[in-house]
Scaffold this motif. Structure first.
Motif, PDB file in Angstrom:
ATOM      1  N   HIS A  60       0.825  -1.207   0.000  1.00  0.00           N
ATOM      2  CA  HIS A  60       0.000   0.000   0.000  1.00  0.00           C
ATOM      3  C   HIS A  60       0.863   1.262   0.000  1.00  0.00           C
ATOM      4  N   TRP A  61       1.899   1.256   0.817  1.00  0.00           N
ATOM      5  CA  TRP A  61       2.776   2.433   0.864  1.00  0.00           C
ATOM      6  C   TRP A  61       3.522   2.615  -0.460  1.00  0.00           C
ATOM      7  N   ILE A  62       3.951   1.513  -1.063  1.00  0.00           N
ATOM      8  CA  ILE A  62       4.634   1.607  -2.364  1.00  0.00           C
ATOM      9  C   ILE A  62       3.695   2.202  -3.403  1.00  0.00           C
ATOM     10  N   PRO A  78      -2.997   2.867   3.721  1.00  0.00           N
ATOM     11  CA  PRO A  78      -1.712   2.360   4.230  1.00  0.00           C
ATOM     12  C   PRO A  78      -1.520   2.602   5.723  1.00  0.00           C
ATOM     13  N   ILE A  79      -2.033   3.737   6.240  1.00  0.00           N
ATOM     14  CA  ILE A  79      -1.896   4.001   7.675  1.00  0.00           C
ATOM     15  C   ILE A  79      -2.717   2.988   8.475  1.00  0.00           C
ATOM     16  N   GLY A  80      -3.925   2.678   8.008  1.00  0.00           N
ATOM     17  CA  GLY A  80      -4.763   1.704   8.693  1.00  0.00           C
ATOM     18  C   GLY A  80      -4.121   0.329   8.723  1.00  0.00           C
ATOM     19  N   MET A  81      -3.548  -0.091   7.582  1.00  0.00           N
ATOM     20  CA  MET A  81      -2.899  -1.402   7.537  1.00  0.00           C
ATOM     21  C   MET A  81      -1.646  -1.416   8.406  1.00  0.00           C
ATOM     22  N   LEU A  82      -0.921  -0.304   8.432  1.00  0.00           N
ATOM     23  CA  LEU A  82       0.261  -0.204   9.283  1.00  0.00           C
ATOM     24  C   LEU A  82      -0.124  -0.264  10.756  1.00  0.00           C
ATOM     25  N   ALA A  83      -1.232   0.380  11.125  1.00  0.00           N
ATOM     26  CA  ALA A  83      -1.680   0.375  12.519  1.00  0.00           C
ATOM     27  C   ALA A  83      -2.002  -1.043  12.978  1.00  0.00           C
ATOM     28  N   MET A 283      -8.888  -5.776   2.604  1.00  0.00           N
ATOM     29  CA  MET A 283      -7.989  -4.664   2.359  1.00  0.00           C
ATOM     30  C   MET A 283      -6.829  -5.030   1.439  1.00  0.00           C
ATOM     31  N   SER A 284      -6.464  -6.304   1.405  1.00  0.00           N
ATOM     32  CA  SER A 284      -5.370  -6.723   0.533  1.00  0.00           C
ATOM     33  C   SER A 284      -5.796  -6.755  -0.929  1.00  0.00           C
ATOM     34  N   LEU A 285      -7.098  -6.774  -1.197  1.00  0.00           N
ATOM     35  CA  LEU A 285      -7.565  -6.702  -2.584  1.00  0.00           C
ATOM     36  C   LEU A 285      -7.128  -5.384  -3.232  1.00  0.00           C
ATOM     37  N   PHE A 286      -6.972  -4.351  -2.405  1.00  0.00           N
ATOM     38  CA  PHE A 286      -6.510  -3.069  -2.932  1.00  0.00           C
ATOM     39  C   PHE A 286      -5.021  -3.113  -3.291  1.00  0.00           C
ATOM     40  N   CYS A 287      -4.329  -4.185  -2.863  1.00  0.00           N
ATOM     41  CA  CYS A 287      -2.954  -4.389  -3.317  1.00  0.00           C
ATOM     42  C   CYS A 287      -2.954  -4.822  -4.781  1.00  0.00           C
TER      43      CYS A 287
END
Length: 310
Positions: A60-62, A78-83, A283-287
């Motif tokens: 997400h960050w990339i 990306p902040i939500g996934m990082l949290a 959320m990984s589908l957005f990857c």
């Protein structure tokens, strides 16, 4: 495609490990002190979840930095996934000190995924003509984020207040706190259900042969910077995301309704199957398809002959 297959294999391994740990006995820590959560979590599923969430957060960050433009509203993903990734790191810290109240509280960090969906619906509607967007949405596009975000903030504060009262030694106050927390969880679930209905109706009002079949669905690559002209791809992903978040919301209500030491609460496997796993998949589908790739395209009623159903 290889990356996608890797994610599938990770998912299968993750589910297998969770099922193997679905029944977790209640036990004291190495100092014979009762764990705050009622049990000591196991390390294997925690490491697996940490790895999966960490990989998704990195992707997400990339995406955020390499796919132009870089709108600020996309930071919530990306902040939500990082949290949540940090939350599993703190879970390992709690495993080391299961009787420490601070370690227990730190595990449950807030995430921003609900706000992400709110903003994506508003931005997706903005890719159409203003007339089409206003007629297809139940709520004006400019008000979607404000209404649902403030709803989430209010229900979160209600849950936080209830949690504070629940820790009191006075039984009456503690019972009041439990009721407030349950009300907050239910209202949050109802609020997100209303948003999900709004999302479905938005698609239904465009779902006609004249509207959907006229979309120029060009082939696109997964995990790429390539622009996607087909708005339906993002719409479908958002629907799947709503399903994952809804499963998580229902599980949290059921978990809390069973009590602090209830069967669901003290069996860790249920947390991974009905909370961590559906949220990670959603959320990984957005990857695979970064939303900005779709939101960069503008659609007009002249191009696609949109007909709005009332």
């Amino acid at each position: 495609m290889q990356s996608f297959l890797c994610y599938v294999l990770f998912s299968v391994f993750f589910i297998t490990a969770v099922l193997a740990n679905s029944s977790l006995e209640i036990r004291a820590d190495e100092n014979d002190q009762a764990p705050i959560a009622g049990f000591v979590p196991k390390k294997l599923p925690t490491y697996l979840a940490l790895g999966l969430y960490g990989i998704s957060a990195a992707i997400h960050w990339i995406y955020f930095f390499i796919v132009p433009p870089r709108p600020r509203y996309m930071l919530s993903l990306p902040i939500g996934m990082l949290a949540l990734t940090i939350g599993f790191i703190l879970r390992l810290q709690y495993i080391a000190k299961p009787s420490n109240v601070g370690s227990f509280i730190q595990m449950d960090l807030p995430c921003l995924f609900l706000a992400t969906d709110y903003m994506l619906l508003s931005r997706l509607a903005a890719t159409f003509d203003e007339k089409v967007a206003n007629e297809c949405l139940l709520i004006r596009r400019s008000r979607i984020v404000k209404i649902f975000v403030w709803s989430d903030v209010s229900t979160f504060l209600l849950q936080a207040s209830g949690g504070g009262l629940s820790s009191q030694t006075d039984r009456n106050i503690a019972n009041l706190g439990n009721k407030l927390t349950m009300v907050g969880l239910v209202l949050q679930a109802v609020s997100f259900l209303l948003f999900s209905v709004s999302l479905i109706i938005f698609g239904m009002r465009l779902r006609f042969p004249e509207a959907w079949s006229s979309v120029n669905a060009q082939p696109f690559k997964l995990i790429s910077r390539q622009q996607i002209d087909d708005w339906r791809i993002l719409y479908y992903l958002m629907c799947v995301t709503c399903i994952g978040i809804s499963i998580r919301s229902i599980f949290r209500i059921a978990e809390f309704a069973g009590g602090f030491d209830g069967y669901i609460a003290v069996h860790e496997g249920y947390f991974y199957i009905f909370d961590a796993l559906p949220l990670w998949i959603s959320m990984s589908l957005f990857c695979l398809v970064w939303p900005v790739r779709v939101l960069n395209t503008k659609h007009t009623s002249e191009d696609h002959e949109f007909i709005v159903r009332r």
